[in-house]
Design a protein around this motif. Structure first.
Motif, PDB file in Angstrom:
ATOM      1  N   GLY A  87     -24.452   9.717  30.270  1.00 51.59           N
ATOM      2  CA  GLY A  87     -25.799  10.005  29.805  1.00 51.59           C
ATOM      3  C   GLY A  87     -26.334   8.856  28.964  1.00 51.59           C
ATOM      4  O   GLY A  87     -25.621   7.897  28.655  1.00 51.59           O
ATOM      5  N   GLU A  88     -27.610   8.978  28.584  1.00 50.53           N
ATOM      6  CA  GLU A  88     -28.271   7.938  27.794  1.00 50.53           C
ATOM      7  C   GLU A  88     -27.475   7.546  26.555  1.00 50.53           C
ATOM      8  O   GLU A  88     -27.454   6.381  26.175  1.00 50.53           O
ATOM      9  CB  GLU A  88     -29.660   8.416  27.358  1.00 50.53           C
ATOM     10  CG  GLU A  88     -30.646   8.531  28.480  1.00 50.53           C
ATOM     11  CD  GLU A  88     -31.997   9.067  28.026  1.00 50.53           C
ATOM     12  OE1 GLU A  88     -32.108   9.599  26.890  1.00 50.53           O
ATOM     13  OE2 GLU A  88     -32.954   8.964  28.809  1.00 50.53           O
ATOM     14  N   GLU A  89     -26.825   8.507  25.923  1.00 57.41           N
ATOM     15  CA  GLU A  89     -26.087   8.223  24.696  1.00 57.41           C
ATOM     16  C   GLU A  89     -24.783   7.453  24.934  1.00 57.41           C
ATOM     17  O   GLU A  89     -24.116   7.061  23.989  1.00 57.41           O
ATOM     18  CB  GLU A  89     -25.792   9.522  23.926  1.00 57.41           C
ATOM     19  CG  GLU A  89     -24.786  10.433  24.587  1.00 57.41           C
ATOM     20  CD  GLU A  89     -25.379  11.358  25.657  1.00 57.41           C
ATOM     21  OE1 GLU A  89     -24.660  12.264  26.099  1.00 57.41           O
ATOM     22  OE2 GLU A  89     -26.536  11.177  26.060  1.00 57.41           O
ATOM     23  N   ARG A  91     -24.546   4.506  26.552  1.00 54.85           N
ATOM     24  CA  ARG A  91     -24.871   3.114  26.898  1.00 54.85           C
ATOM     25  C   ARG A  91     -23.822   2.139  26.357  1.00 54.85           C
ATOM     26  O   ARG A  91     -23.383   1.217  27.056  1.00 54.85           O
ATOM     27  CB  ARG A  91     -26.248   2.764  26.349  1.00 54.85           C
ATOM     28  CG  ARG A  91     -26.708   1.388  26.701  1.00 54.85           C
ATOM     29  CD  ARG A  91     -28.085   1.126  26.107  1.00 54.85           C
ATOM     30  NE  ARG A  91     -28.647  -0.077  26.676  1.00 54.85           N
ATOM     31  CZ  ARG A  91     -29.903  -0.234  26.975  1.00 54.85           C
ATOM     32  NH1 ARG A  91     -30.759   0.737  26.753  1.00 54.85           N
ATOM     33  NH2 ARG A  91     -30.328  -1.362  27.484  1.00 54.85           N
ATOM     34  N   ARG A 163     -29.720  13.686  29.559  1.00 52.08           N
ATOM     35  CA  ARG A 163     -30.479  12.754  30.400  1.00 52.08           C
ATOM     36  C   ARG A 163     -29.557  11.632  30.874  1.00 52.08           C
ATOM     37  O   ARG A 163     -28.743  11.130  30.108  1.00 52.08           O
ATOM     38  CB  ARG A 163     -31.663  12.208  29.620  1.00 52.08           C
ATOM     39  CG  ARG A 163     -32.664  13.327  29.264  1.00 52.08           C
ATOM     40  CD  ARG A 163     -33.759  12.867  28.343  1.00 52.08           C
ATOM     41  NE  ARG A 163     -34.556  11.776  28.867  1.00 52.08           N
ATOM     42  CZ  ARG A 163     -35.635  11.919  29.649  1.00 52.08           C
ATOM     43  NH1 ARG A 163     -36.024  13.124  29.990  1.00 52.08           N
ATOM     44  NH2 ARG A 163     -36.306  10.865  30.062  1.00 52.08           N
ATOM     45  N   LEU A 165     -27.976   8.029  32.180  1.00 49.75           N
ATOM     46  CA  LEU A 165     -28.079   6.589  31.962  1.00 49.75           C
ATOM     47  C   LEU A 165     -28.253   5.968  33.341  1.00 49.75           C
ATOM     48  O   LEU A 165     -27.524   6.303  34.278  1.00 49.75           O
ATOM     49  CB  LEU A 165     -26.807   6.057  31.294  1.00 49.75           C
ATOM     50  CG  LEU A 165     -26.755   4.558  31.010  1.00 49.75           C
ATOM     51  CD1 LEU A 165     -27.875   4.151  30.034  1.00 49.75           C
ATOM     52  CD2 LEU A 165     -25.392   4.184  30.444  1.00 49.75           C
ATOM     53  N   TYR A 167     -28.963   2.313  35.802  1.00 52.95           N
ATOM     54  CA  TYR A 167     -28.828   0.865  35.890  1.00 52.95           C
ATOM     55  C   TYR A 167     -29.895   0.386  36.864  1.00 52.95           C
ATOM     56  O   TYR A 167     -29.960   0.832  38.013  1.00 52.95           O
ATOM     57  CB  TYR A 167     -27.429   0.483  36.391  1.00 52.95           C
ATOM     58  CG  TYR A 167     -27.124  -0.973  36.228  1.00 52.95           C
ATOM     59  CD1 TYR A 167     -26.833  -1.502  34.982  1.00 52.95           C
ATOM     60  CD2 TYR A 167     -27.120  -1.825  37.324  1.00 52.95           C
ATOM     61  CE1 TYR A 167     -26.542  -2.843  34.818  1.00 52.95           C
ATOM     62  CE2 TYR A 167     -26.832  -3.169  37.177  1.00 52.95           C
ATOM     63  CZ  TYR A 167     -26.554  -3.670  35.913  1.00 52.95           C
ATOM     64  OH  TYR A 167     -26.272  -4.998  35.754  1.00 52.95           O
ATOM     65  N   TYR A 172     -29.333  -1.492  31.653  1.00 53.51           N
ATOM     66  CA  TYR A 172     -29.309  -0.039  31.489  1.00 53.51           C
ATOM     67  C   TYR A 172     -30.701   0.432  31.107  1.00 53.51           C
ATOM     68  O   TYR A 172     -31.408  -0.203  30.331  1.00 53.51           O
ATOM     69  CB  TYR A 172     -28.294   0.356  30.421  1.00 53.51           C
ATOM     70  CG  TYR A 172     -26.876   0.010  30.832  1.00 53.51           C
ATOM     71  CD1 TYR A 172     -26.293   0.600  31.942  1.00 53.51           C
ATOM     72  CD2 TYR A 172     -26.144  -0.933  30.130  1.00 53.51           C
ATOM     73  CE1 TYR A 172     -25.008   0.265  32.344  1.00 53.51           C
ATOM     74  CE2 TYR A 172     -24.857  -1.278  30.523  1.00 53.51           C
ATOM     75  CZ  TYR A 172     -24.293  -0.666  31.631  1.00 53.51           C
ATOM     76  OH  TYR A 172     -23.033  -1.001  32.025  1.00 53.51           O
ATOM     77  N   ARG A 173     -31.092   1.585  31.649  1.00 50.71           N
ATOM     78  CA  ARG A 173     -32.432   2.134  31.442  1.00 50.71           C
ATOM     79  C   ARG A 173     -32.341   3.634  31.168  1.00 50.71           C
ATOM     80  O   ARG A 173     -31.339   4.278  31.478  1.00 50.71           O
ATOM     81  CB  ARG A 173     -33.318   1.930  32.675  1.00 50.71           C
ATOM     82  CG  ARG A 173     -33.326   0.536  33.229  1.00 50.71           C
ATOM     83  CD  ARG A 173     -34.256  -0.360  32.462  1.00 50.71           C
ATOM     84  NE  ARG A 173     -34.413  -1.601  33.216  1.00 50.71           N
ATOM     85  CZ  ARG A 173     -34.379  -2.773  32.684  1.00 50.71           C
ATOM     86  NH1 ARG A 173     -34.220  -2.907  31.392  1.00 50.71           N
ATOM     87  NH2 ARG A 173     -34.529  -3.854  33.407  1.00 50.71           N
ATOM     88  N   LYS A 174     -33.446   4.165  30.636  1.00 44.61           N
ATOM     89  CA  LYS A 174     -33.600   5.605  30.426  1.00 44.61           C
ATOM     90  C   LYS A 174     -34.714   6.115  31.323  1.00 44.61           C
ATOM     91  O   LYS A 174     -35.585   5.344  31.724  1.00 44.61           O
ATOM     92  CB  LYS A 174     -33.978   5.890  28.977  1.00 44.61           C
ATOM     93  CG  LYS A 174     -32.941   5.475  27.961  1.00 44.61           C
ATOM     94  CD  LYS A 174     -33.446   5.781  26.574  1.00 44.61           C
ATOM     95  CE  LYS A 174     -32.449   5.345  25.522  1.00 44.61           C
ATOM     96  NZ  LYS A 174     -32.934   5.674  24.174  1.00 44.61           N
TER      97      LYS A 174
END
Length: 176
Positions: A87-89, A91, A163, A165, A167, A172-174
Motif C-alpha cells: 500500500g501507499e504507506e 513506499r 490504497r 502503491l 509504479y 512510485y505513485r499514489k
C-alpha cells in the motif's frame, strides 16, 4: 515468417523500457525463507512490479525474477514463497528492497514489520493490501528473467480499504 517480418529491427532496451513505463503497475514484495539443514532459515525479499493473476481454477499467479539474481537462486532451491501487495504507506519498504547494493536482507527484515506466513513461513508484510502464499508449479526461462508460476495455497486481504502503491514512469505513485 514472412521476409518483411524477419528483417524488422527489435526495439532497443531503452525504447522498450520507455514504452512500458507508461503502464502503471501495482507494487509487491516477493519473499522466500531460505531454509537450510543447520537452522531455521533466513528471509529474503525483492520488490516486484511484474506480478499477475494467471488462473482462478486452480488459483495461479505469475512473478518475474531476474535470471541469475540471488532471488532466482533462492527460488530454485525452495518451491514455497509469498507475495505481499504493498500500500501507499509501504513506499520506503518497496524502495529499500529494490535498491542495488542494498543492506542485507537480514537487516532489512529486522527493520520491516512482518510476520511469518502460516503456510510457507515466508515473510508477509504487516498492513499489506493482500498476501498470497504459493508453491511453484512451473519455472519458465524467458529472456533475462525466470517466470515463476505459483499455485496459491493461502490468500488473505488484511487491509481491504488501504490504497495501493503504484509504479509509473520510473517512480512510485499514489492514486488520485
Amino acid at each position: 515468417m514472412s521476409p518483411q517480418h524477419a528483417a524488422a529491427p527489435l526495439a532497443t532496451p531503452d525504447e522498450f523500457r520507455a514504452a512500458l513505463s507508461q503502464l502503471a503497475a501495482g507494487v509487491a514484495l516477493l519473499t522466500v525463507l531460505d531454509r537450510d539443514d543447520l537452522g531455521p532459515g533466513e528471509a529474503a525479499g525483492m520488490t516486484a512490479t511484474s506480478f499477475l493473476s494467471v488462473s482462478l481454477e486452480p488459483p495461479l499467479v505469475l512473478v518475474s525474477v531476474r535470471e541469475d539474481s540471488r532471488m532466482d537462486e533462492l527460488l530454485s532451491r525452495s518451491d514455497l514463497w509469498a507475495v505481499s501487495l504493498l500500500g501507499e504507506e509501504h513506499r520506503t519498504i518497496a524502495s529499500r528492497f529494490a535498491m542495488k547494493g542494498r543492506l542485507s536482507d537480514r537487516l532489512l527484515f529486522a527493520d520491516t514489520p512482518h510476520q511469518a506466513g502460516p503456510t510457507t513461513g515466508a515473510p508477509l508484510i504487516t498492513g499489506a493490501l493482500a498476501t498470497v502464499e504459493c508453491r511453484t508449479e512451473q519455472r519458465i526461462a524467458a529472456g533475462d528473467h525466470t517466470l515463476l508460476i505459483g499455485r496459491v495455497l493461502e490468500a488473505l486481504v488484511p487491509a481491504p480499504d488501504a490504497r495501493p502503491l503504484l509504479y509509473f514512469r520510473g517512480g512510485y505513485r499514489k492514486l488520485g
